[in-house]
Design an enzyme around this catalytic site. Structure first.
Site, PDB file in Angstrom:
ATOM      1  CG  ASN A  26      -8.805   0.213 -13.926  1.00 31.22           C
ATOM      2  OD1 ASN A  26      -8.763   1.195 -13.197  1.00 31.22           O
ATOM      3  ND2 ASN A  26      -9.825  -0.641 -13.917  1.00 31.22           N
ATOM      4  CB  SER A  45      -4.300   4.868  -5.062  1.00 28.75           C
ATOM      5  OG  SER A  45      -5.058   5.390  -3.994  1.00 28.75           O
ATOM      6  CE1 TYR A  70      -5.480  -0.032  -3.491  1.00 29.65           C
ATOM      7  CE2 TYR A  70      -5.057   1.970  -2.247  1.00 29.65           C
ATOM      8  CZ  TYR A  70      -5.593   1.335  -3.350  1.00 29.65           C
ATOM      9  OH  TYR A  70      -6.240   2.071  -4.314  1.00 29.65           O
ATOM     10  CE  LYS A  82      -3.057   0.515  -6.296  1.00 33.22           C
ATOM     11  NZ  LYS A  82      -3.671   0.348  -7.629  1.00 33.22           N
TER      12      LYS A  82
END
Length: 260
Positions: A89, A141, A156, A160
């Site tokens: 996580n 995400s 980012y 993901k």
């Protein structure tokens, strides 16, 4: 209890989704290895579990460092002699900036923590999971999977998207060992991760977009909670999802369907 006798490794367990998952899985009988880099936060998570009658230990490690993660998994093995559940996580939002302004070291930091960190977490857990089978859950995400309008979040979003591909590859590889691998894609969730996001000069590259009132249709704009995500993690960690693997699940109140 759904997870009685199971041992779970949860990264990023000191706050937010990781902490909520640690508390819920412990409530359902799992022994929790709460991993993170902030000792005080880990101790708080462990204390809450122990005060409620559960069993937990803090594990300090940087998920992007191979030796530290190898030692962390060995610590769990030494403590309980098994590992059944891995919730990979931990992650960062990193720097959101125009591509020309995003520094290579900023790109590398996001990739190393979010993607390499997921790889190392699962890699070193696999030999222990193979002994009896188990469940791996990865936090991705909505960004990079359904939403591509968060301008500047390139590093980012790439991590993901890659986590979803990683999950599908590994799910097939590990299926014969009765290890299930799934990935969750949260939308707007009330956590502290936004406090660690650095945004730079985004106004000059962001395309104007107008949404109907409330960006999250299911709740008229109200973000979800870490506890709601934890319920999904529990489902994927338990036998209730025993025939589910290689699957991404969005938990966002239809936010990504609207914004994508």
């Amino acid at each position: 209890m759904q997870l009685a006798g199971k041992v779970a490794l949860i990264t990023g367990a000191g706050s937010g989704i990781g902490q909520a998952a640690a508390l819920l899985l412990a409530k359902e009988g799992a022994k929790i290895a709460a991993l993170g880099r902030t000792e005080d936060e880990l101790q708080e998570t462990v204390a809450q579990i122990q005060d409620a009658g559960g069993e937990a230990i803090p594990v300090s490690a940087d998920i992007s460092q191979p030796q530290q993660m190898q030692q962390a998994v060995q610590q769990i093995e030494n403590q309980w002699g098994r590992l059944d559940i891995v919730f990979a996580n931990a992650g960062i939002n990193g720097v959101w900036a125009p591509l020309e302004e995003l520094e290579p070291e900023e790109w590398d930091k996001t990739i190393n923590i979010n993607l390499k960190g997921t790889f190392l977490t699962v890699k070193y857990a696999v030999p222990h999971l193979k002994k009896q089978g188990g469940s791996v859950i990865v936090t991705s995400s909505v960004n990079g999977t359904r939403i591509f309008s968060n301008t500047g979040a390139t590093a980012y979003s790439c991590t993901k998207a890659a986590q979803v591909a990683f999950t599908k590859m590994v799910a097939l590889e590990l299926a014969e060992h009765r290890i299930r691998v799934n990935v969750i894609c949260p939308g707007a969730i009330t956590t502290s991760i936004q406090e660690n996001t650095q945004q730079r000069d985004l106004d000059k590259i962001r395309e104007p977009v107008e949404y109907p009132e409330g960006k999250i249709p299911l709740t008229d704009g109200k973000p979800g909670s870490s506890e709601q995500v934890a319920q999904l993690v529990l489902f994927l960690a338990s036998e209730a999802s025993s025939h589910i693997t290689g699957t991404e699940i969005w938990i966002d109140g239809a936010e990504s369907l609207l914004m994508g």
